[in-house]
Design a protein around this motif. Sequence first.
Motif, PDB file in Angstrom:
ATOM      1  N   ARG A  14       1.021  -1.228  -0.064  1.00  0.00           N
ATOM      2  CA  ARG A  14      -0.056  -0.014  -0.047  1.00  0.00           C
ATOM      3  C   ARG A  14       0.989   1.290  -0.005  1.00  0.00           C
ATOM      4  N   ALA A  15       1.925   1.172   0.825  1.00  0.00           N
ATOM      5  CA  ALA A  15       2.644   2.369   0.935  1.00  0.00           C
ATOM      6  C   ALA A  15       3.648   2.568  -0.573  1.00  0.00           C
ATOM      7  N   THR A  16       3.991   1.696  -1.016  1.00  0.00           N
ATOM      8  CA  THR A  16       4.573   1.797  -2.206  1.00  0.00           C
ATOM      9  C   THR A  16       3.637   2.258  -3.348  1.00  0.00           C
ATOM     10  N   SER A  56       9.874   5.714  -7.042  1.00  0.00           N
ATOM     11  CA  SER A  56       8.780   5.249  -6.282  1.00  0.00           C
ATOM     12  C   SER A  56       8.368   3.984  -7.181  1.00  0.00           C
ATOM     13  N   LEU A  57       8.376   3.975  -8.588  1.00  0.00           N
ATOM     14  CA  LEU A  57       7.833   2.796  -9.286  1.00  0.00           C
ATOM     15  C   LEU A  57       8.805   1.599  -9.221  1.00  0.00           C
ATOM     16  N   VAL A  58      10.202   2.150  -9.240  1.00  0.00           N
ATOM     17  CA  VAL A  58      11.087   1.168  -8.961  1.00  0.00           C
ATOM     18  C   VAL A  58      11.140   0.294  -7.442  1.00  0.00           C
ATOM     19  N   THR A  59      10.944   1.364  -6.635  1.00  0.00           N
ATOM     20  CA  THR A  59      10.578   0.780  -4.985  1.00  0.00           C
ATOM     21  C   THR A  59       9.382  -0.055  -5.066  1.00  0.00           C
ATOM     22  N   LEU A  60       8.365   0.226  -5.589  1.00  0.00           N
ATOM     23  CA  LEU A  60       7.136  -0.654  -5.860  1.00  0.00           C
ATOM     24  C   LEU A  60       7.617  -1.996  -6.212  1.00  0.00           C
ATOM     25  N   LEU A  61       8.311  -1.782  -7.633  1.00  0.00           N
ATOM     26  CA  LEU A  61       8.403  -3.431  -8.220  1.00  0.00           C
ATOM     27  C   LEU A  61       9.805  -4.101  -7.171  1.00  0.00           C
ATOM     28  N   ALA A  62      10.615  -3.385  -6.891  1.00  0.00           N
ATOM     29  CA  ALA A  62      11.383  -4.024  -6.042  1.00  0.00           C
ATOM     30  C   ALA A  62      10.887  -4.751  -4.667  1.00  0.00           C
ATOM     31  N   THR A 145       6.901  -1.779   9.923  1.00  0.00           N
ATOM     32  CA  THR A 145       7.472  -3.007   9.473  1.00  0.00           C
ATOM     33  C   THR A 145       8.833  -2.691   9.319  1.00  0.00           C
ATOM     34  N   GLY A 146       9.421  -1.428   9.651  1.00  0.00           N
ATOM     35  CA  GLY A 146      10.744  -1.397   9.704  1.00  0.00           C
ATOM     36  C   GLY A 146      11.514  -1.428   8.289  1.00  0.00           C
ATOM     37  N   SER A 147      10.728  -1.299   7.214  1.00  0.00           N
ATOM     38  CA  SER A 147      11.308  -1.324   6.043  1.00  0.00           C
ATOM     39  C   SER A 147      12.050  -0.371   5.628  1.00  0.00           C
ATOM     40  N   THR A 148      13.660  -0.518   5.372  1.00  0.00           N
ATOM     41  CA  THR A 148      14.600   0.419   4.896  1.00  0.00           C
ATOM     42  C   THR A 148      13.911   1.210   3.683  1.00  0.00           C
ATOM     43  N   ALA A 149      13.345   0.465   2.600  1.00  0.00           N
ATOM     44  CA  ALA A 149      13.299   1.052   1.300  1.00  0.00           C
ATOM     45  C   ALA A 149      12.144   2.206   1.479  1.00  0.00           C
ATOM     46  N   VAL A 150      10.857   1.817   2.088  1.00  0.00           N
ATOM     47  CA  VAL A 150       9.917   2.836   2.282  1.00  0.00           C
ATOM     48  C   VAL A 150      10.576   3.863   3.407  1.00  0.00           C
TER      49      VAL A 150
END
Length: 306
Positions: A14-16, A56-62, A145-150
Motif C-alpha cells: 500500500r505504501a509503495t 517510487s515505481l522502482v521501489t514498488l517493483l523491488a 514494518t521497519g522497511s528501509t526502502a519505504v
Amino acid sequence: MTVTPEEASRLLRRATLASVCVALILITAKALVWWLSGSVALLASLMDSLMDGAASLVTLLAVRYSLQPADAEHRFGHGKAEALAGLGQAAFISLSAVLLVVEGTRKLLHPQPVEATGLAIGAMLLSIALTIALVGYQRHVVRRTGSTAVAGDALHYASDLAMNVAIIVAIIAAGFGYLRVDALVALVIGLYIFISAMRIGFAAVQLLLDRELDDAQRTRISALVASHPDVLGFHDLRTRQSGRTQFIQVHVELDKDLSLEAAHAIIADVGRSLREAMPTAEVIIHPDPVPLSKVVPVGSGRTSEV
C-alpha cells in the motif's frame, strides 16, 4: 511494533502504491503548469517529481519482488532486489540533475519572465499537501514494518517539502522582476538532487557488499547472546542485511562436557531470543566446546569477542 509477515506485506504494498500515485498526480500537474508558466524553478520541481515517480515505481517493483519467499534458485530470498533498484535510481537521478543544471544555467544567462504565477503557486501548494499526507502514511508503515526502502522513500519526500517552499519563493520573486532567483533556485535543487543520487547509490552498494549491521544492532545482538546463563563466551559475530531480513552468524562457547541434546537446547534458546528481538532475522549459531577451567571471565563473567 511487531506485525505478521502478511500484514507487513500488505502495508508495504500500500505504501509503495500510494507513493507512485502521488508522484503521477504531481508530475501531471507540474508539467501542465510549467508549460504555461515557463518557470525553470517549477521545471526543477517537475524533474524532482519525475525522479520521485521513477524511484517510487522502482521501489514498488523491488519491494514486491523482495517480498517473495526464498525458492530453489534464491535460497537466501530476494531482498537484494531493493539494492539493485537503488543503483538504477541513482543513475536516473544523476542524469536528471545534470539536465536540470544545464537548463538552470541557460536561464541564468538568459533570464525570462515567469507566466501564470498563480497556477504555479497552486501547483506547489498541491505538492506540499499531498507530500505531507504521503510522508505521514509512509512513516506509519515504517514504524510497523521497519522497511528501509519505504523509510528512504519517506525521507526523500520529506526533504522535498523545504524545496517546494523555496520554489514558491522563487516564483513570487520572479513575479516582482527578480528573474534570476528562479534560475538560482533551480541550480541549487539540481545540486541537491545529484547529492541525493550519490547517497542512494552508496547505500545500495553497501547492501550489495554485505556491509555489517550498525553498531547499535550489533551491540544488541551481543548482549542477547551473552545474557544466556550457559553461554560461556562468543566470537566471530557476522551480520548483514538483505531487504527486510537480517542475517546473523555467531560462534558460542559451551561447556565441552554438555550432552549434544543440552547444547542444542541452549543454542535453540539463544536463537529464539534473537528472533524475538529481530523477527525478520535469519540466525545461524555454531557451538564451540571449551573446558570450564580455561574460561577467562571478562566484565560480566563471560568471555566475548565480537
